[in-house]
Scaffold this motif. Structure first.
Motif, PDB file in Angstrom:
ATOM      1  N   GLY A 186       0.800  -1.219   0.000  1.00  0.00           N
ATOM      2  CA  GLY A 186       0.000   0.000   0.000  1.00  0.00           C
ATOM      3  C   GLY A 186       0.828   1.262   0.000  1.00  0.00           C
ATOM      4  O   GLY A 186       0.272   2.358  -0.136  1.00  0.00           O
ATOM      5  N   ALA A 187       2.148   1.124   0.144  1.00  0.00           N
ATOM      6  CA  ALA A 187       2.996   2.309   0.251  1.00  0.00           C
ATOM      7  C   ALA A 187       3.699   2.656  -1.056  1.00  0.00           C
ATOM      8  O   ALA A 187       4.342   3.706  -1.141  1.00  0.00           O
ATOM      9  CB  ALA A 187       4.043   2.102   1.356  1.00  0.00           C
ATOM     10  N   ILE A 188       3.596   1.798  -2.062  1.00  0.00           N
ATOM     11  CA  ILE A 188       4.270   2.025  -3.342  1.00  0.00           C
ATOM     12  C   ILE A 188       3.238   2.396  -4.405  1.00  0.00           C
ATOM     13  O   ILE A 188       2.218   1.710  -4.535  1.00  0.00           O
ATOM     14  CB  ILE A 188       5.045   0.757  -3.779  1.00  0.00           C
ATOM     15  N   PRO A 189       3.448   3.469  -5.150  1.00  0.00           N
ATOM     16  CA  PRO A 189       2.496   3.864  -6.198  1.00  0.00           C
ATOM     17  C   PRO A 189       2.223   2.694  -7.156  1.00  0.00           C
ATOM     18  O   PRO A 189       3.147   1.944  -7.490  1.00  0.00           O
ATOM     19  CB  PRO A 189       3.201   5.016  -6.911  1.00  0.00           C
ATOM     20  N   PRO A 190       0.978   2.529  -7.593  1.00  0.00           N
ATOM     21  CA  PRO A 190       0.625   1.389  -8.450  1.00  0.00           C
ATOM     22  C   PRO A 190       1.500   1.259  -9.696  1.00  0.00           C
ATOM     23  O   PRO A 190       1.850   0.151 -10.098  1.00  0.00           O
ATOM     24  CB  PRO A 190      -0.839   1.684  -8.826  1.00  0.00           C
ATOM     25  N   HIS A 191       1.894   2.382 -10.323  1.00  0.00           N
ATOM     26  CA  HIS A 191       2.664   2.296 -11.561  1.00  0.00           C
ATOM     27  C   HIS A 191       4.110   1.844 -11.318  1.00  0.00           C
ATOM     28  O   HIS A 191       4.822   1.490 -12.260  1.00  0.00           O
ATOM     29  CB  HIS A 191       2.644   3.641 -12.299  1.00  0.00           C
ATOM     30  N   LEU A 192       4.548   1.846 -10.050  1.00  0.00           N
ATOM     31  CA  LEU A 192       5.902   1.386  -9.722  1.00  0.00           C
ATOM     32  C   LEU A 192       5.918  -0.005  -9.095  1.00  0.00           C
ATOM     33  O   LEU A 192       6.975  -0.615  -8.987  1.00  0.00           O
ATOM     34  CB  LEU A 192       6.574   2.369  -8.751  1.00  0.00           C
ATOM     35  N   LEU A 193       4.735  -0.481  -8.704  1.00  0.00           N
ATOM     36  CA  LEU A 193       4.680  -1.726  -7.941  1.00  0.00           C
ATOM     37  C   LEU A 193       5.146  -2.928  -8.761  1.00  0.00           C
ATOM     38  O   LEU A 193       5.844  -3.811  -8.243  1.00  0.00           O
ATOM     39  CB  LEU A 193       3.252  -1.948  -7.426  1.00  0.00           C
ATOM     40  N   GLN A 194       4.779  -2.980 -10.040  1.00  0.00           N
ATOM     41  CA  GLN A 194       5.187  -4.105 -10.886  1.00  0.00           C
ATOM     42  C   GLN A 194       6.713  -4.225 -10.940  1.00  0.00           C
ATOM     43  O   GLN A 194       7.270  -5.323 -10.794  1.00  0.00           O
ATOM     44  CB  GLN A 194       4.637  -3.925 -12.301  1.00  0.00           C
ATOM     45  N   SER A 195       7.386  -3.092 -11.139  1.00  0.00           N
ATOM     46  CA  SER A 195       8.845  -3.141 -11.236  1.00  0.00           C
ATOM     47  C   SER A 195       9.473  -3.466  -9.880  1.00  0.00           C
ATOM     48  O   SER A 195      10.520  -4.116  -9.818  1.00  0.00           O
ATOM     49  CB  SER A 195       9.389  -1.818 -11.770  1.00  0.00           C
ATOM     50  N   ARG A 222      17.471  -3.703 -18.354  1.00  0.00           N
ATOM     51  CA  ARG A 222      17.966  -2.423 -18.861  1.00  0.00           C
ATOM     52  C   ARG A 222      17.228  -2.053 -20.141  1.00  0.00           C
ATOM     53  O   ARG A 222      17.044  -2.879 -21.038  1.00  0.00           O
ATOM     54  CB  ARG A 222      19.466  -2.527 -19.138  1.00  0.00           C
ATOM     55  N   GLY A 223      16.757  -0.800 -20.202  1.00  0.00           N
ATOM     56  CA  GLY A 223      16.040  -0.329 -21.376  1.00  0.00           C
ATOM     57  C   GLY A 223      14.568  -0.656 -21.391  1.00  0.00           C
ATOM     58  O   GLY A 223      13.879  -0.391 -22.383  1.00  0.00           O
ATOM     59  N   ALA A 224      14.049  -1.252 -20.303  1.00  0.00           N
ATOM     60  CA  ALA A 224      12.636  -1.632 -20.272  1.00  0.00           C
ATOM     61  C   ALA A 224      11.729  -0.407 -20.366  1.00  0.00           C
ATOM     62  O   ALA A 224      10.626  -0.467 -20.899  1.00  0.00           O
ATOM     63  CB  ALA A 224      12.331  -2.414 -18.999  1.00  0.00           C
ATOM     64  N   ALA A 282      15.467   3.300 -17.164  1.00  0.00           N
ATOM     65  CA  ALA A 282      15.956   1.981 -16.741  1.00  0.00           C
ATOM     66  C   ALA A 282      17.351   1.780 -17.320  1.00  0.00           C
ATOM     67  O   ALA A 282      17.538   1.149 -18.370  1.00  0.00           O
ATOM     68  CB  ALA A 282      14.991   0.890 -17.229  1.00  0.00           C
ATOM     69  N   ASN A 283      18.346   2.324 -16.649  1.00  0.00           N
ATOM     70  CA  ASN A 283      19.711   2.303 -17.170  1.00  0.00           C
ATOM     71  C   ASN A 283      20.475   1.022 -16.870  1.00  0.00           C
ATOM     72  O   ASN A 283      21.548   0.795 -17.420  1.00  0.00           O
ATOM     73  CB  ASN A 283      20.491   3.495 -16.596  1.00  0.00           C
ATOM     74  N   ARG A 311      11.138 -10.443 -15.562  1.00  0.00           N
ATOM     75  CA  ARG A 311      11.390  -9.021 -15.333  1.00  0.00           C
ATOM     76  C   ARG A 311      10.751  -8.199 -16.445  1.00  0.00           C
ATOM     77  O   ARG A 311      10.637  -8.661 -17.586  1.00  0.00           O
ATOM     78  CB  ARG A 311      12.893  -8.749 -15.286  1.00  0.00           C
ATOM     79  N   LEU A 312      10.341  -6.984 -16.108  1.00  0.00           N
ATOM     80  CA  LEU A 312       9.765  -6.099 -17.126  1.00  0.00           C
ATOM     81  C   LEU A 312      10.800  -5.850 -18.218  1.00  0.00           C
ATOM     82  O   LEU A 312      11.969  -5.563 -17.936  1.00  0.00           O
ATOM     83  CB  LEU A 312       9.354  -4.756 -16.492  1.00  0.00           C
ATOM     84  N   GLY A 313      10.360  -5.986 -19.467  1.00  0.00           N
ATOM     85  CA  GLY A 313      11.269  -5.812 -20.587  1.00  0.00           C
ATOM     86  C   GLY A 313      12.083  -7.050 -20.897  1.00  0.00           C
ATOM     87  O   GLY A 313      12.905  -7.043 -21.820  1.00  0.00           O
ATOM     88  N   GLY A 314      11.880  -8.125 -20.161  1.00  0.00           N
ATOM     89  CA  GLY A 314      12.617  -9.360 -20.382  1.00  0.00           C
ATOM     90  C   GLY A 314      11.748 -10.427 -21.019  1.00  0.00           C
ATOM     91  O   GLY A 314      10.520 -10.299 -21.088  1.00  0.00           O
ATOM     92  N   HIS A 315      12.382 -11.504 -21.459  1.00  0.00           N
ATOM     93  CA  HIS A 315      11.654 -12.590 -22.113  1.00  0.00           C
ATOM     94  C   HIS A 315      11.988 -13.943 -21.516  1.00  0.00           C
ATOM     95  O   HIS A 315      11.472 -14.965 -21.980  1.00  0.00           O
ATOM     96  CB  HIS A 315      11.972 -12.596 -23.612  1.00  0.00           C
ATOM     97  N   GLU A 316      12.844 -13.965 -20.503  1.00  0.00           N
ATOM     98  CA  GLU A 316      13.226 -15.228 -19.882  1.00  0.00           C
ATOM     99  C   GLU A 316      12.553 -15.368 -18.523  1.00  0.00           C
ATOM    100  O   GLU A 316      12.456 -14.413 -17.757  1.00  0.00           O
ATOM    101  CB  GLU A 316      14.748 -15.303 -19.696  1.00  0.00           C
TER     102      GLU A 316
END
Length: 456
Positions: free
Chosen positions: A200-209, A216-218, A222-223, A265-270
């Motif tokens: 409940g303390a993390i904004p919804p748009h950041l929770l997935q990450s 990197r690059g997602a 995302a450096n 991971r976001l931006g990943g395929h494995e």
């Protein structure tokens, strides 16, 4: 004559032979000392003792200041002997008021003096026995001696030996994360990470990450690759606090992880395999949340295989005072003066107050009182609970209603919300219990379906 097992520290510059003889006859070992340094040397570490401070023997102001530190010893029952009119001195009056169980005025009969010191010693022994008997039944950083907490500790022992998901329910401030830590530390995963995330303390748009990490690059910014909280807990325990506030999008991703045992991971395929034990907690009424479509029923049943209910502070009886004293000992160094504990009105207020913020609120009130107190004892006013010293008069009907509500609440707590068992204990039918729940505005307490309830 009784065996000389009790110690008396007699602080004086002009020892009264009759007084000493009377103490010897009653089985006391008398140590006559003339200053603070000798008094400290005479104190036996950890043992209860009697103390007689002869202020009538005219100690100077500096020596009295040095003796004040000796008077704070927790297991010595002090009695002061004063000359007539001596307590008109403000400093001496404060010294006697704050540190002594009693005082006698010179001249005084030896038996009267011995009786007063014996009473002070007895009170110290009683306090010591209560401290040793009531305390620290506990688990990890939690302490408590009431039956509700003993049941909680037994439940922790049981669930720690399995790897099944645990769901901890309870009001805000009851210490659900401490319960999760205790389960982890008793489990076979105790040498591996314990990772907590407040949903409940993390904004919804950041929770997935935060949960799953990203490559990197997602997305912009995302450096470099970031490992998510779930992956960071590999081999250990993942604690999902305030799971009832988890957005629906993240609920779907979490359910997929629980079903398949790997994350992407976001931006990943494995797919990355992750082995964690999941413990979740919330103060939200989950059945209402599911009925209103705010929480997925399939996810709830995945998370709630074993359930533990955290008892509210108001249902823990004598534990309230025990916890307050524990917090006092922990934080008393923050005070600007030497504090001795809680005044009787503070203890009464602690028990009369309903504690909507539970243990977290108790900690905050005690810490503030320690800093703000201007006396040697913390008062109800210091706790900002002056209105709760005396119970407000109620009518007979109100008293019956309050007693009935409390009996229902405690029965449901003891039986982990099982209405049938609670009704049987109360000596009423299940239908009558439903009716009473409705009349008292307690319909939100329902039977938890699909979860395995723990019994002690």
């Amino acid at each position: 004559m009784e065996p000389a097992t009790r110690q008396l520290i007699y602080v004086t510059r002009d020892a009264n032979a009759q007084w000493s003889a009377q103490f010897h006859q009653r089985g006391w070992h008398v140590d006559v000392v003339t200053n603070a340094r000798e008094a400290r040397r005479a104190m036996r570490s950890g043992e209860a003792a009697g103390g007689l401070l002869d202020l009538s023997s005219q100690f100077d102001e500096q020596e009295i200041g040095a003796l004040e530190a000796c008077l704070t010893a927790p297991r010595i029952g002090w009695v002061a002997a004063t000359a007539p009119g001596q307590l008109q001195d403000t400093a001496l009056r404060r010294l006697v008021r704050d540190y002594c169980f009693d005082y006698v005025t010179m001249p005084s009969d030896a038996r009267r003096v011995a009786d007063s010191v014996g009473h002070a010693y007895g009170m110290v022994v009683l306090a010591q026995a209560e401290e040793e008997g009531a305390t620290r039944v506990g688990e990890g950083q939690m302490i408590g001696s009431c039956e509700a907490m003993r049941q909680l500790f037994r439940a922790i022992h049981k669930v720690a030996m399995t790897d099944a998901p645990v769901f901890i329910s309870g009001e805000s401030g009851t210490g659900k994360e401490l319960t999760a830590v205790a389960i982890h530390e008793r489990s076979t995963r105790r040498t591996e990470p314990f990772v907590a995330i407040n949903c409940g303390a993390i904004p919804p748009h950041l929770l997935q990450s935060e949960l799953f990490g990203y490559e990197r690059g997602a997305f912009t910014g995302a450096n470099q690759r970031k490992i998510g909280r779930i992956e960071a807990a590999h081999g250990g325990t993942l604690f999902l606090d305030e799971i009832g506030d988890l957005p629906l999008e993240s609920q779907a991703s979490l359910l997929r992880f629980l079903q398949e045992g790997h994350v992407e991971r976001l931006g990943g395929h494995e797919a990355t395999p992750v082995d964690v034990r999941v413990i979740s907690a919330t103060h939200v009424d989950m059945h209402r949340a599911m009925l209103e479509g705010r929480f997925r029923a399939d996810l709830y049943h995945r998370l709630c295989v074993l359930q533990i209910d955290e008892p509210p502070l108001r249902a823990r009886g004598k534990d309230i005072e025990l916890l307050a004293q524990h917090m006092f000992e922990r934080f008393k160094k923050d005070a600007s003066r030497r504090l001795r504990g809680f005044s009787p009105d503070a203890i009464a207020a602690l028990h009369n107050y309903r504690w909507p913020g539970n243990v977290r609120e108790l900690i905050n009130r005690v810490r503030r009182a320690i800093v703000m107190s201007e006396a040697r004892l913390i008062t109800a006013s210091d706790l900002e609970l002056a209105d709760y010293v005396d119970v407000v008069p109620v009518s007979l009907a109100q008293a019956r209603e309050a007693a009935e509500r409390q009996a229902i609440e405690l029965a449901l707590l003891r039986h982990r919300g099982r209405l049938g068992d609670a009704a049987q204990e109360l000596g009423i039918s299940r239908v009558t219990l439903y009716r009473l729940l409705s009349s008292h505005g307690m319909r939100h307490i329902e039977v938890h379906q699909g979860s395995q309830r723990l019994t002690s």
